[in-house]
Design a protein around this motif. Sequence first.
Motif, PDB file in Angstrom:
ATOM      1  N   UNK A 343      28.049   3.117   7.137  1.00 40.73           N
ATOM      2  CA  UNK A 343      26.597   4.010   7.097  1.00 40.73           C
ATOM      3  C   UNK A 343      26.260   3.397   5.644  1.00 40.73           C
ATOM      4  N   UNK A 344      26.944   2.993   4.705  1.00 39.73           N
ATOM      5  CA  UNK A 344      26.203   2.908   3.471  1.00 39.73           C
ATOM      6  C   UNK A 344      25.832   1.337   3.471  1.00 39.73           C
ATOM      7  N   UNK A 345      26.482   0.583   3.952  1.00 35.12           N
ATOM      8  CA  UNK A 345      26.071  -0.920   4.008  1.00 35.12           C
ATOM      9  C   UNK A 345      24.801  -1.018   5.002  1.00 35.12           C
ATOM     10  N   UNK A 346      24.274  -0.130   5.933  1.00 35.92           N
ATOM     11  CA  UNK A 346      23.250   0.012   6.785  1.00 35.92           C
ATOM     12  C   UNK A 346      22.145   0.480   6.042  1.00 35.92           C
ATOM     13  N   UNK A 347      22.366   1.251   4.921  1.00 33.80           N
ATOM     14  CA  UNK A 347      21.196   1.932   4.310  1.00 33.80           C
ATOM     15  C   UNK A 347      21.095   1.520   2.903  1.00 33.80           C
ATOM     16  N   UNK A 348      21.968   0.854   2.336  1.00 29.17           N
ATOM     17  CA  UNK A 348      22.023   0.839   0.830  1.00 29.17           C
ATOM     18  C   UNK A 348      20.819  -0.073   0.263  1.00 29.17           C
ATOM     19  N   UNK A 349      20.578  -1.010   0.838  1.00 28.82           N
ATOM     20  CA  UNK A 349      19.205  -1.991   0.636  1.00 28.82           C
ATOM     21  C   UNK A 349      18.163  -1.113   0.573  1.00 28.82           C
ATOM     22  N   UNK A 350      17.887  -0.429   1.547  1.00 31.86           N
ATOM     23  CA  UNK A 350      16.379   0.268   1.784  1.00 31.86           C
ATOM     24  C   UNK A 350      16.766   1.200   0.681  1.00 31.86           C
ATOM     25  N   UNK A 351      17.840   1.905   0.319  1.00 28.33           N
ATOM     26  CA  UNK A 351      17.849   3.166  -0.637  1.00 28.33           C
ATOM     27  C   UNK A 351      17.609   2.599  -2.003  1.00 28.33           C
ATOM     28  N   UNK A 352      17.987   1.345  -2.410  1.00 28.19           N
ATOM     29  CA  UNK A 352      17.908   0.771  -3.768  1.00 28.19           C
ATOM     30  C   UNK A 352      16.509   0.362  -4.035  1.00 28.19           C
ATOM     31  N   UNK A 353      15.747   0.145  -2.787  1.00 29.82           N
ATOM     32  CA  UNK A 353      14.411  -0.202  -3.128  1.00 29.82           C
ATOM     33  C   UNK A 353      13.438   0.942  -2.996  1.00 29.82           C
ATOM     34  N   UNK A 354      13.946   2.194  -2.366  1.00 31.18           N
ATOM     35  CA  UNK A 354      13.237   3.171  -2.440  1.00 31.18           C
ATOM     36  C   UNK A 354      12.355   3.682  -3.930  1.00 31.18           C
ATOM     37  N   UNK A 355      10.986   3.969  -3.451  1.00 26.46           N
ATOM     38  CA  UNK A 355      10.460   4.337  -4.920  1.00 26.46           C
ATOM     39  C   UNK A 355       9.869   3.163  -5.612  1.00 26.46           C
ATOM     40  N   UNK A 356       9.770   1.853  -5.070  1.00 25.23           N
ATOM     41  CA  UNK A 356       9.134   0.782  -5.736  1.00 25.23           C
ATOM     42  C   UNK A 356       7.768   0.599  -4.846  1.00 25.23           C
ATOM     43  N   UNK A 357       6.973   0.293  -5.753  1.00 20.75           N
ATOM     44  CA  UNK A 357       5.668  -0.329  -4.990  1.00 20.75           C
ATOM     45  C   UNK A 357       5.912  -1.939  -4.786  1.00 20.75           C
ATOM     46  N   UNK A 358       5.152  -2.583  -3.630  1.00 23.74           N
ATOM     47  CA  UNK A 358       5.402  -3.921  -3.538  1.00 23.74           C
ATOM     48  C   UNK A 358       5.377  -4.714  -4.817  1.00 23.74           C
ATOM     49  N   UNK A 359       4.366  -4.100  -5.677  1.00 27.38           N
ATOM     50  CA  UNK A 359       4.217  -4.984  -6.829  1.00 27.38           C
ATOM     51  C   UNK A 359       5.360  -4.817  -7.916  1.00 27.38           C
ATOM     52  N   UNK A 360       6.086  -3.591  -7.683  1.00 25.86           N
ATOM     53  CA  UNK A 360       7.150  -3.379  -8.667  1.00 25.86           C
ATOM     54  C   UNK A 360       8.447  -3.879  -7.944  1.00 25.86           C
ATOM     55  N   UNK A 361       8.831  -4.182  -6.934  1.00 26.78           N
ATOM     56  CA  UNK A 361       9.516  -4.632  -6.227  1.00 26.78           C
ATOM     57  C   UNK A 361       9.661  -6.357  -6.468  1.00 26.78           C
ATOM     58  N   UNK A 362       8.351  -6.599  -6.532  1.00 23.46           N
ATOM     59  CA  UNK A 362       7.976  -8.228  -6.941  1.00 23.46           C
ATOM     60  C   UNK A 362       8.401  -8.477  -8.298  1.00 23.46           C
ATOM     61  N   UNK A 363       8.234  -7.690  -9.184  1.00 24.39           N
ATOM     62  CA  UNK A 363       8.383  -7.793 -10.662  1.00 24.39           C
ATOM     63  C   UNK A 363      10.007  -7.729 -10.680  1.00 24.39           C
ATOM     64  N   UNK A 364      10.504  -6.960  -9.895  1.00 27.29           N
ATOM     65  CA  UNK A 364      12.110  -6.799 -10.206  1.00 27.29           C
ATOM     66  C   UNK A 364      12.705  -8.151  -9.617  1.00 27.29           C
ATOM     67  N   UNK A 365      12.206  -8.613  -8.268  1.00 26.28           N
ATOM     68  CA  UNK A 365      12.940  -9.751  -7.829  1.00 26.28           C
ATOM     69  C   UNK A 365      12.327 -11.060  -8.460  1.00 26.28           C
ATOM     70  N   UNK A 366      11.353 -10.963  -9.261  1.00 26.39           N
ATOM     71  CA  UNK A 366      11.122 -12.137 -10.054  1.00 26.39           C
ATOM     72  C   UNK A 366      11.622 -12.303 -11.450  1.00 26.39           C
ATOM     73  N   UNK A 367      12.436 -11.389 -11.830  1.00 26.80           N
ATOM     74  CA  UNK A 367      13.116 -11.290 -13.000  1.00 26.80           C
ATOM     75  C   UNK A 367      12.348 -10.569 -14.417  1.00 26.80           C
TER      76      UNK A 367
END
Length: 484
Positions: A343-367
């Motif tokens: 169940x962790x592997x199923x939800x971990x990615x979504x949980x890690x990204x919870x709370x990000x705006x699309x712009x904030x997630x882009x900044x994280x993924x862009x370094x």
Amino acid sequence: MKLKNILSNAFNAIISSYEGKRFWPSLILRLVMALASAVITAVFANTLFSKNNIVNQIFAALFFYFLMVSVSKLITEIKRGGFAGRLKSTVCNMVRLKPPALWFFIAAIVLSLFLPYAFVLSLSLLLFCSAVSENNSLLLGVKNAVTKGENPEKNGKGLAAFTSGLIACGLIVCILTNLGVPTLYGVIDGSNPKPGTAQTEPAGKDDGSQIPSDTDKTPDSTTKPNGGDTKENDDSSIEETAKQLTDKLIEYAGKDKKAFAKLFRNTDDAVIDQYYNTSYNKFREYGKSLIAIAAQDGDSVWFTALYYQIPANYPAEKEKSVYLSTIMTHADDGWKLEWNDAVLSRLQSKYDNAGFTPEGLWAKESGYAWAKFFIPFDSYNTAIFYENAVMCKVTEMYMDENDNLNLMVYASNGTDKDVKLTGMDISVSDGDRMLFEKHFDVEIELNKDGVSLCALKLFSPQDIDFTTWSSPKITDFTFSYENQ
């Protein structure tokens, strides 16, 4: 030697340890120290040990008492004169580990493995001060009385060796414990860390760094479920179901192991034990709660249950809160808590990204530098409110391609009136370095039961002189609003 003589000599040794003619002041001082240690234990015992049970409360009381007695004895010995010589002799005896002193050293190490390191270190300090006291030492006085006072130097070496053994092992166990390595006392106490388990975390400040007081009071609104009913109502919403499960988990913890275990499915006993042995006093004290969904995949939901307390002069005074993030799943027997690799592997990615705006997630993924604050929840698909209060939280911070600093603020109105946010003051530090302090004038209208995501920006190089950070924390955040 007859028993009567042994007891008489031991009693005389105890009496003589109370500074001769100052017997009554010394005795009263010890009683005051004992009382003070009990009071301090009542306040801080839960922070000294991982589990706040009776045994550890006793250890905590002795810990504080030993510390106070040690300091008192050290001051007395310094006043007595000749302290430097006795100190040098004691230190030499601590490192000259030849039989029979070596056996005392080994015995101390073995004993240290079965005791909490905090207690061991305070005991070693007391014994060190006793060894420095030489003939004025209570322990050596009793030992000499029982052995007709033979070989006081030999006895002093044994006490010094025992002290060094406690210090050596106590420090090692202290380091291992803080690194999360299982220890023998952790096995006895049941407090060794379990890999891959959810942890209860404080969330009093926006950066999650505040630890509220741990006073056990009856909650105002915590549901008191029936001990025989562990299946949740399938007609309830996901938020209602998560609240019911969390309320039952808090209610049964430490009280009803059988009913508690029925709240889980496909979860190792070690993980269930960790949940069961966790102190939920803060949750019970704060009472009021909200459920925030962090991630969902079909019938698997990772949610955050936040329990909070709003002070009378809020928002001038910050609220107190604590939260628990865990997973529940649905099957033929209803909703239950579940914690395993699948169940962790199923939800971990979504949980890690919870709370990000699309712009904030882009900044994280862009370094670019980024940080998340507050509790983990999906701010776009979940609305959370403080009951009869306005919530305002900084949820994320990130740098963009133009080296501007972007802040995202989540606000919600749980009152029965429309309100307007008028100002925000925020201070952020990175370790010992202050990153920035800034006041924002805002005009954000929040209708009753309304929610808003507000973007704030600091421009570079006008407002800031940095482009990155290592471990940022919100050191202060306040906001103001007015009723419409």
